[in-house]
Scaffold this motif. Structure first.
Motif, PDB file in Angstrom:
ATOM      1  N   LYS A 209       0.848  -1.209   0.000  1.00  0.00           N
ATOM      2  CA  LYS A 209       0.000   0.000   0.000  1.00  0.00           C
ATOM      3  C   LYS A 209       0.883   1.258   0.000  1.00  0.00           C
ATOM      4  N   HIS A 212       1.968   1.706  -3.434  1.00  0.00           N
ATOM      5  CA  HIS A 212       0.838   2.060  -4.322  1.00  0.00           C
ATOM      6  C   HIS A 212      -0.233   2.786  -3.511  1.00  0.00           C
ATOM      7  N   ALA A 215      -3.888   2.736  -4.571  1.00  0.00           N
ATOM      8  CA  ALA A 215      -4.645   1.475  -4.664  1.00  0.00           C
ATOM      9  C   ALA A 215      -5.538   1.269  -3.446  1.00  0.00           C
ATOM     10  N   ALA A 251      -6.722   1.281  -9.135  1.00  0.00           N
ATOM     11  CA  ALA A 251      -5.853   0.164  -8.707  1.00  0.00           C
ATOM     12  C   ALA A 251      -6.395  -0.438  -7.411  1.00  0.00           C
ATOM     13  N   LYS A 271      -8.171  -1.436 -15.315  1.00  0.00           N
ATOM     14  CA  LYS A 271      -7.763  -1.278 -13.915  1.00  0.00           C
ATOM     15  C   LYS A 271      -6.554  -2.154 -13.563  1.00  0.00           C
ATOM     16  N   THR A 272      -5.796  -1.686 -12.568  1.00  0.00           N
ATOM     17  CA  THR A 272      -4.617  -2.441 -12.117  1.00  0.00           C
ATOM     18  C   THR A 272      -5.012  -3.287 -10.913  1.00  0.00           C
TER      19      THR A 272
END
Ligand code: 13P
Ligand code: SF4
Length: 335
Positions: A209, A212, A215, A251, A271-272
């Motif tokens: 996290k 990213h 996300a 994400a 989307k990731t």
């Protein structure tokens, strides 16, 4: 070849699946489509099945959707690409239909964590409690239950009962604890858990996290409480899939079995998706039970109509009552 086939059929009860060679030139997708037509068979698959199986299924869903689909199908044969308790539920609802499971060994650690004789003793110690059981349990546990629930309707089912109703919740302590928190209840929890959802590493997820920050963390309620606490969204597999499709985030760190990523990627290709890392050296998080089913075993079980789920009628009738109650309540609740 026929002699081999006959031996293999006889060995199904011991091996759990039909173990014979398949002509490698066969197009298994086309063969399976043909078998569906010939046998008036419907192929129901859970999101945790391998992508090839999901792609050839007539219906892919979470446990509630699969049970609802099994309850209403007009097909003569139900082929269940999932684990044993799911196929067993389909058989409980369809005693006159043939229900096939590609590999009878496809069990469930959560279901195994709640043996009926021990649970019957636990229940007898609390005679004033109603029993709500998560669908991830054996027919023996269902027969000892008042209402079945799944991860997508558990909260609403618990909420539909009087506030002072004492409840035993089995077998998943993580889902039960989460529902206790959401509803302010104090349900008695059976000490069971899913091996797949308990293996995630909170430490690695938090590090991920940090790498990213954009996300969102999404988690299945079978995960442990510390992970659920950091999740932006918690839901059943269908609810997680819908969330990825509709939420504005681009994400997601996905804390559930990796099979679901296939539909997420298909339905939201822009989307990731980052699989949440487990607490071991493997990069993925597969359910070893779900992944026992393969396209080859699926083809063979459809072609030769074995292995088949069998159930003793008295057990079936006792296990059906709490499933019917779940289906009725779900319909009333608009699920
Ligand atoms: P759902 O698909 O109902 O969320 O259940 C997840 C699961 O663990 C099935 O075995
Ligand atoms: Fe059972 Fe967990 Fe596998 Fe689902 S993911 S079948 S609950 S072991």
């Amino acid at each position: 070849m026929i002699a081999d086939l006959e031996t293999a059929k006889r060995n199904v009860s011991r091996r759990g699946f039909l173990d014979i060679d398949i002509d490698p030139t066969l197009d298994l997708f086309a063969e399976i489509e043909q078998l569906k037509k010939e046998k008036n068979a419907v192929l129901l698959a859970h999101y945790y099945q391998e992508p090839d199986i999901q792609d050839v299924a007539d219906y892919i869903g979470d446990s509630l959707g699969l049970a609802q689909e099994a309850a209403k199908t007009n097909a003569s044969v139900i082929v269940f690409a999932g684990v044993h308790f799911m196929a067993e539920t389909a058989k409980i609802l369809n005693p006159h239909k043939k229900v096939l499971l590609p590999d009878l060994n496809a069990g469930c650690s959560l279901s195994d964590s709640c043996p009926p004789p021990e649970f019957a003793r636990f229940k007898a110690e609390h005679p004033d409690h109603l029993v709500i059981s998560y669908i991830n349990c054996s027919a023996g546990i269902k027969a000892l239950s008042d209402i079945i629930c799944t991860s997508s309707n558990a909260k609403l089912i618990v909420d539909s009962l009087p506030k002072d109703q004492k409840i035993i919740f089995a077998p998943d302590k993580n889902l039960g604890g989460y529902i206790n928190k959401m509803t302010g209840r104090n349900m008695l929890l059976w000490d069971g858990a899913c091996m797949v959802h308990e293996i995630f590493s909170l430490e690695k997820i938090i590090r991920l996290k940090e790498q990213h920050p954009e996300a969102k963390i999404i988690a299945h309620p079978e995960c442990e409480e510390p992970l659920l606490k950091v999740a932006d969204f918690i839901g059943s597999t269908t609810q997680l899939l819908k969330y990825v499709e509709t939420d504005a985030a681009q994400a997601f760190i996905v804390a559930t079995e990796t099979g679901i990523l296939h539909q997420m990627q298909k339905n939201a290709p822009q989307k990731t998706l980052i699989p949440a890392p487990p607490d071991n050296n493997c990069a993925c998080n597969d359910c070893p039970h779900m992944k026992l089913n393969t396209l080859e075993k699926l083809y063979l079980c459809m072609k030769y109509e074995t292995p088949e789920i069998q159930m003793e009628e008295q057990l079936r009738l006792a296990a059906k009552k709490p499933i019917d109650r779940m289906l009725e309540l779900s319909a009333q609740l608009g699920l």
